[in-house]
Design a protein around this motif. Structure first.
Motif, PDB file in Angstrom:
ATOM      1  N   PRO A  97      53.640  37.789  46.352  1.00  0.00           N
ATOM      2  CA  PRO A  97      54.681  37.452  47.336  1.00  0.00           C
ATOM      3  C   PRO A  97      54.172  36.534  48.451  1.00  0.00           C
ATOM      4  O   PRO A  97      54.959  35.759  49.018  1.00  0.00           O
ATOM      5  CB  PRO A  97      55.091  38.814  47.894  1.00  0.00           C
ATOM      6  CG  PRO A  97      54.777  39.780  46.794  1.00  0.00           C
ATOM      7  CD  PRO A  97      53.522  39.257  46.168  1.00  0.00           C
ATOM      8  N   GLN A  98      52.879  36.593  48.776  1.00  0.00           N
ATOM      9  CA  GLN A  98      52.332  35.754  49.838  1.00  0.00           C
ATOM     10  C   GLN A  98      52.180  34.295  49.416  1.00  0.00           C
ATOM     11  O   GLN A  98      52.033  33.408  50.261  1.00  0.00           O
ATOM     12  CB  GLN A  98      50.954  36.279  50.269  1.00  0.00           C
ATOM     13  CG  GLN A  98      50.963  37.664  50.870  1.00  0.00           C
ATOM     14  CD  GLN A  98      49.582  38.055  51.352  1.00  0.00           C
ATOM     15  OE1 GLN A  98      48.993  37.392  52.205  1.00  0.00           O
ATOM     16  NE2 GLN A  98      49.054  39.141  50.810  1.00  0.00           N
ATOM     17  N   THR A  99      52.235  34.043  48.108  1.00  0.00           N
ATOM     18  CA  THR A  99      52.063  32.674  47.616  1.00  0.00           C
ATOM     19  C   THR A  99      53.348  31.871  47.683  1.00  0.00           C
ATOM     20  O   THR A  99      53.329  30.654  47.504  1.00  0.00           O
ATOM     21  CB  THR A  99      51.565  32.683  46.159  1.00  0.00           C
ATOM     22  OG1 THR A  99      52.608  33.186  45.305  1.00  0.00           O
ATOM     23  CG2 THR A  99      50.311  33.546  46.015  1.00  0.00           C
ATOM     24  N   GLY A 100      54.483  32.554  47.903  1.00  0.00           N
ATOM     25  CA  GLY A 100      55.770  31.865  47.915  1.00  0.00           C
ATOM     26  C   GLY A 100      56.340  31.662  46.528  1.00  0.00           C
ATOM     27  O   GLY A 100      57.370  30.996  46.364  1.00  0.00           O
ATOM     28  N   ASN A 101      55.683  32.240  45.528  1.00  0.00           N
ATOM     29  CA  ASN A 101      56.156  32.117  44.139  1.00  0.00           C
ATOM     30  C   ASN A 101      56.286  33.500  43.522  1.00  0.00           C
ATOM     31  O   ASN A 101      55.508  33.885  42.651  1.00  0.00           O
ATOM     32  CB  ASN A 101      55.180  31.269  43.315  1.00  0.00           C
ATOM     33  CG  ASN A 101      55.140  29.832  43.753  1.00  0.00           C
ATOM     34  OD1 ASN A 101      56.170  29.203  43.914  1.00  0.00           O
ATOM     35  ND2 ASN A 101      53.946  29.307  43.970  1.00  0.00           N
ATOM     36  N   ASP A 102      57.252  34.269  44.007  1.00  0.00           N
ATOM     37  CA  ASP A 102      57.440  35.622  43.494  1.00  0.00           C
ATOM     38  C   ASP A 102      57.873  35.569  42.036  1.00  0.00           C
ATOM     39  O   ASP A 102      58.477  34.594  41.576  1.00  0.00           O
ATOM     40  CB  ASP A 102      58.485  36.362  44.335  1.00  0.00           C
ATOM     41  CG  ASP A 102      58.123  37.829  44.487  1.00  0.00           C
ATOM     42  OD1 ASP A 102      57.223  38.284  43.757  1.00  0.00           O
ATOM     43  OD2 ASP A 102      58.724  38.512  45.333  1.00  0.00           O
ATOM     44  N   CYS A 103      57.575  36.646  41.316  1.00  0.00           N
ATOM     45  CA  CYS A 103      57.864  36.675  39.888  1.00  0.00           C
ATOM     46  C   CYS A 103      58.139  38.115  39.472  1.00  0.00           C
ATOM     47  O   CYS A 103      57.396  39.032  39.841  1.00  0.00           O
ATOM     48  CB  CYS A 103      56.680  36.109  39.107  1.00  0.00           C
ATOM     49  SG  CYS A 103      56.927  36.000  37.335  1.00  0.00           S
ATOM     50  N   GLU A 104      59.212  38.324  38.706  1.00  0.00           N
ATOM     51  CA  GLU A 104      59.618  39.694  38.338  1.00  0.00           C
ATOM     52  C   GLU A 104      58.659  40.327  37.346  1.00  0.00           C
ATOM     53  O   GLU A 104      58.260  41.483  37.503  1.00  0.00           O
ATOM     54  CB  GLU A 104      61.043  39.687  37.749  1.00  0.00           C
ATOM     55  CG  GLU A 104      61.571  41.080  37.464  1.00  0.00           C
ATOM     56  CD  GLU A 104      63.021  41.064  37.017  1.00  0.00           C
ATOM     57  OE1 GLU A 104      63.496  42.106  36.518  1.00  0.00           O
ATOM     58  OE2 GLU A 104      63.680  40.018  37.169  1.00  0.00           O
ATOM     59  N   ASP A 105      58.265  39.584  36.323  1.00  0.00           N
ATOM     60  CA  ASP A 105      57.355  40.116  35.293  1.00  0.00           C
ATOM     61  C   ASP A 105      56.197  39.139  35.089  1.00  0.00           C
ATOM     62  O   ASP A 105      56.118  38.427  34.079  1.00  0.00           O
ATOM     63  CB  ASP A 105      58.102  40.324  33.971  1.00  0.00           C
ATOM     64  CG  ASP A 105      59.152  41.411  34.077  1.00  0.00           C
ATOM     65  OD1 ASP A 105      58.786  42.525  34.477  1.00  0.00           O
ATOM     66  OD2 ASP A 105      60.321  41.126  33.775  1.00  0.00           O
TER      67      ASP A 105
END
Length: 335
Positions: free
Chosen positions: A25-33
């Motif tokens: 989440p801190q990278t700005g590229n959240d991902c569900e799986d």
């Protein structure tokens, strides 16, 4: 940044949850799986690059508890120190271009003393030097060493204190390098180095500057370059308060070593080192006075670091002895 591919991080691995919920989440590229591919990189500690398959996000993780460091208390101390150093140096304004310190995302001692750090794009100075020396591209070397000189000058000036340098500490470090290379030295070498240490200890200029925070390991492996003047550093495990020339001398010794090893000509690096020292001096009110003061002190720290480099057993014995000979010459300068 190449590395040895070691596989995919499994979802039942505690590391997976840490990367997904604490770091991603801190990278700005959240991902569900997310799917994390792992690559082993070079480093004194185990260092891995984790690349998320869907977003392309890259995360660097450094492990302080490993086969080489098994003492939990010591590993925790090193982990906390580097996390603190990265965070602290960013507060001095090194959180934006052109002078940048990689952002620490977090630390988790339960995961083998893990430190998660921002991945930065660029080319290491070591790679640039090897390539430019092979291609005889002096313009590239001048450009990058000039940028690094500006970076280090800003680093040192922003962190300067009112306290004077304790040159006794530098002599203690010299003593450690003598002890660690003693098996390569003749008795007369050891006598010479200790006599040189005392001679340099008597010089007033070695005590007169103010202490700054130094990088502590200013080698070509620890600086990366982006476009133009963009300089990045990331391995701050050895930061401390010391003489600014501790960094400058180490970098000069390393560049000397790259040229000597790559060309066989010990004089080939001279215009580049002169350029580096002059560019560093331009960050002071009187450039010439600063340049003159720095060049008086650099040989001592270059000599120490040539001894330090000679410890590397992957170098041939003849070359290691040549480095020791050149260290002799450094300590003789200014007499």
């Amino acid at each position: 940044m190449a590395g040895e591919y070691t596989g995919i991080v499994q979802q039942d691995d505690p590391l997976y949850g840490y990367l997904k919920y604490e770091v991603q989440p801190q990278t700005g590229n959240d991902c569900e799986d997310p799917i994390y591919h792992a690559f082993r990189l070079n480093g004194s500690n185990p260092v891995y690059l984790y690349e998320e398959e869907h977003t392309g996000t890259k995360i660097i993780c450094k492990y302080f508890l490993s086969e080489t460091i098994t003492d939990p208390e010591f590993a925790l101390k090193k982990l906390e120190r580097e996390y603190f150093n990265l965070s602290t140096m960013r507060t001095f304004g090194f959180d934006q271009s052109p002078y940048y310190i990689a952002k620490p995302y977090g630390k988790n001692f339960d995961l083998n003393g893990l430190l998660a750090i921002e991945y930065c794009e660029g080319e290491l100075l070591s790679s640039i030097l090897e390539r430019a020396i092979a291609e005889d591209n002096g313009v590239l070397i001048l450009q990058k060493l000039g940028a690094l000189a500006h970076f280090l000058a800003e680093w040192h000036n922003r962190t300067a204190t009112e306290d004077k340098v304790d040159f006794d500490w530098s002599c203690s470090y010299f003593d450690r390098m003598i002890n660690q290379t003693s098996y390569l030295l003749e008795p007369e070498d050891i006598d010479f180095f200790y006599e040189a240490m005392e001679e340099w200890r008597s010089r007033p200029e070695m005590w007169e500057d103010n202490r700054v925070i130094v990088h502590g390991d200013a080698t070509p492996e620890n600086f990366m370059f982006g476009d133009d003047e963009h300089v990045i550093s990331f391995d701050l495990e050895r930061c401390m308060y010391a003489d600014r020339i501790f960094d400058i001398g180490r970098l000069c010794a390393e560049v000397f070593h790259f040229f000597l090893l790559g060309t066989g000509n010990k004089y080939a690096c001279e215009p580049y080192l002169g350029h580096f020292l002059w560019e560093y001096s331009t960050h002071f009110p009187d450039c010439q006075e600063t340049f003159d003061a720095i060049t008086k002190r650099v040989p001592f720290y270059m000599g120490i670091n040539l001894l330090r480099i000679s410890r590397n057993k992957w170098l041939t014995e003849d070359y290691r002895k040549l480095l020791i000979y050149e260290a002799h010459n450094c300590f003789l300068e200014g007499e």
